[in-house]
Motif scaffolding. Structure first.
Motif, short mmCIF file in Angstrom:
data_model
loop_
_atom_site.label_atom_id
_atom_site.label_comp_id
_atom_site.label_asym_id
_atom_site.label_seq_id
_atom_site.Cartn_x
_atom_site.Cartn_y
_atom_site.Cartn_z
N PRO A 64 -33.93 64.04 -51.25
CA PRO A 64 -33.78 62.60 -51.04
C PRO A 64 -32.37 62.11 -50.74
O PRO A 64 -32.20 61.14 -50.03
N LEU A 65 -31.33 62.78 -51.24
CA LEU A 65 -29.98 62.27 -51.03
C LEU A 65 -29.40 62.62 -49.68
O LEU A 65 -28.49 61.98 -49.22
N GLY A 66 -29.91 63.63 -49.05
CA GLY A 66 -29.39 63.97 -47.75
C GLY A 66 -28.09 64.72 -47.81
O GLY A 66 -27.95 65.69 -48.53
N ARG A 67 -27.09 64.22 -47.10
CA ARG A 67 -25.83 64.92 -46.94
C ARG A 67 -24.70 64.20 -47.65
O ARG A 67 -24.56 62.98 -47.54
N ARG A 68 -23.85 64.94 -48.33
CA ARG A 68 -22.68 64.40 -49.05
C ARG A 68 -21.42 64.75 -48.26
O ARG A 68 -21.25 65.89 -47.86
N ARG A 69 -20.56 63.76 -48.04
CA ARG A 69 -19.27 63.99 -47.38
C ARG A 69 -18.16 63.47 -48.27
O ARG A 69 -18.25 62.36 -48.78
N GLN A 70 -17.13 64.26 -48.44
CA GLN A 70 -15.96 63.83 -49.19
C GLN A 70 -14.84 63.59 -48.20
O GLN A 70 -14.51 64.44 -47.40
N LEU A 71 -14.25 62.39 -48.28
CA LEU A 71 -13.15 62.05 -47.40
C LEU A 71 -11.83 62.33 -48.10
O LEU A 71 -11.78 62.48 -49.32
N ALA A 72 -10.77 62.41 -47.34
CA ALA A 72 -9.45 62.70 -47.90
C ALA A 72 -9.04 61.61 -48.89
O ALA A 72 -9.22 60.43 -48.62
N PRO A 73 -8.50 62.00 -50.06
CA PRO A 73 -8.07 61.00 -51.03
C PRO A 73 -6.84 60.24 -50.54
O PRO A 73 -6.10 60.72 -49.69
N GLU A 74 -6.66 59.03 -51.08
CA GLU A 74 -5.51 58.19 -50.75
C GLU A 74 -4.89 57.67 -52.03
O GLU A 74 -5.58 57.50 -53.05
N LEU A 75 -3.62 57.37 -51.98
CA LEU A 75 -2.91 56.73 -53.08
C LEU A 75 -2.66 55.29 -52.67
O LEU A 75 -1.98 55.04 -51.67
N ALA A 76 -3.23 54.35 -53.41
CA ALA A 76 -3.05 52.93 -53.12
C ALA A 76 -1.98 52.37 -54.04
O ALA A 76 -2.09 52.48 -55.26
N VAL A 77 -0.93 51.79 -53.46
CA VAL A 77 0.16 51.17 -54.22
C VAL A 77 -0.12 49.68 -54.21
O VAL A 77 -0.19 49.07 -53.15
N VAL A 78 -0.31 49.11 -55.42
CA VAL A 78 -0.72 47.71 -55.51
C VAL A 78 0.42 46.85 -56.01
O VAL A 78 1.21 47.25 -56.85
N GLY A 79 0.47 45.63 -55.47
CA GLY A 79 1.50 44.67 -55.86
C GLY A 79 1.03 43.77 -56.97
O GLY A 79 -0.03 43.97 -57.57
N SER A 80 1.79 42.73 -57.24
CA SER A 80 1.52 41.85 -58.38
C SER A 80 0.16 41.15 -58.34
O SER A 80 -0.55 41.20 -59.32
N PRO A 81 -0.24 40.49 -57.25
CA PRO A 81 -1.55 39.83 -57.29
C PRO A 81 -2.71 40.74 -56.88
O PRO A 81 -3.73 40.28 -56.42
N GLY A 82 -2.55 42.05 -57.04
CA GLY A 82 -3.60 42.99 -56.67
C GLY A 82 -3.59 43.34 -55.19
O GLY A 82 -4.49 44.01 -54.70
N ARG A 83 -2.57 42.90 -54.48
CA ARG A 83 -2.43 43.17 -53.05
C ARG A 83 -2.02 44.62 -52.85
O ARG A 83 -1.21 45.16 -53.59
#
Length: 129
Positions: A64-83
């Motif tokens: 039922p689930l079909g195919r799983r793909r893993q994409l390259a991880p990323e590092l998100a740097v967040v600012g003060s208002p969550g930006r």
């Protein structure tokens, strides 16, 4: 990919959305964790983002689930208002860090973790110098 290329252009070329193996994702995770620790020491908030895509089959296939793909991880740097102030990933072929600063037009290529941190810390916040 050139250093003058935008992050959006890189995504449309499929560079960022390439499927990676679990071993490659773990290797990229380790490289991004080094940058994350260096940023944390300086009081900069960041989080590792992992994307797993599930393709569901609706045509009666037995799994039922079909195919799983893993994409390259990323590092998100967040600012003060969550930006999101910056996004860091690892190039699939070069192994260099790819840094996209805020809504900036370019994607910077950097070799060393400390250079990534320096680039993020000296970048204008919110598009202001």
């Amino acid at each position: 990919m050139t250093s003058g290329q935008t992050a959006a252009e890189a995504r449309t070329e499929g560079h960022e959305d390439e499927e990676v193996t679990d071993a490659t994702a773990a290797k990229h995770d380790a490289a991004l964790a080094v940058v994350q620790r260096l940023l944390s020491v300086r009081g900069v908030r960041s989080c590792l983002v992992h994307t797993i895509s599930l393709e569901l089959f609706g045509d009666g296939r037995p799994y039922p689930l079909g195919r799983r793909r893993q994409l390259a991880p990323e590092l998100a740097v967040v600012g003060s208002p969550g930006r999101r102030d910056a996004t860091v990933s690892v190039g699939p072929r070069s192994g260099c860090y790819l840094v996209s600063l805020g809504n900036g037009p370019s994607l910077e290529t950097v070799r060393e973790p400390q250079q990534v941190v320096d680039l993020i810390l000296t970048a204008p916040v919110g598009g202001k110098p």
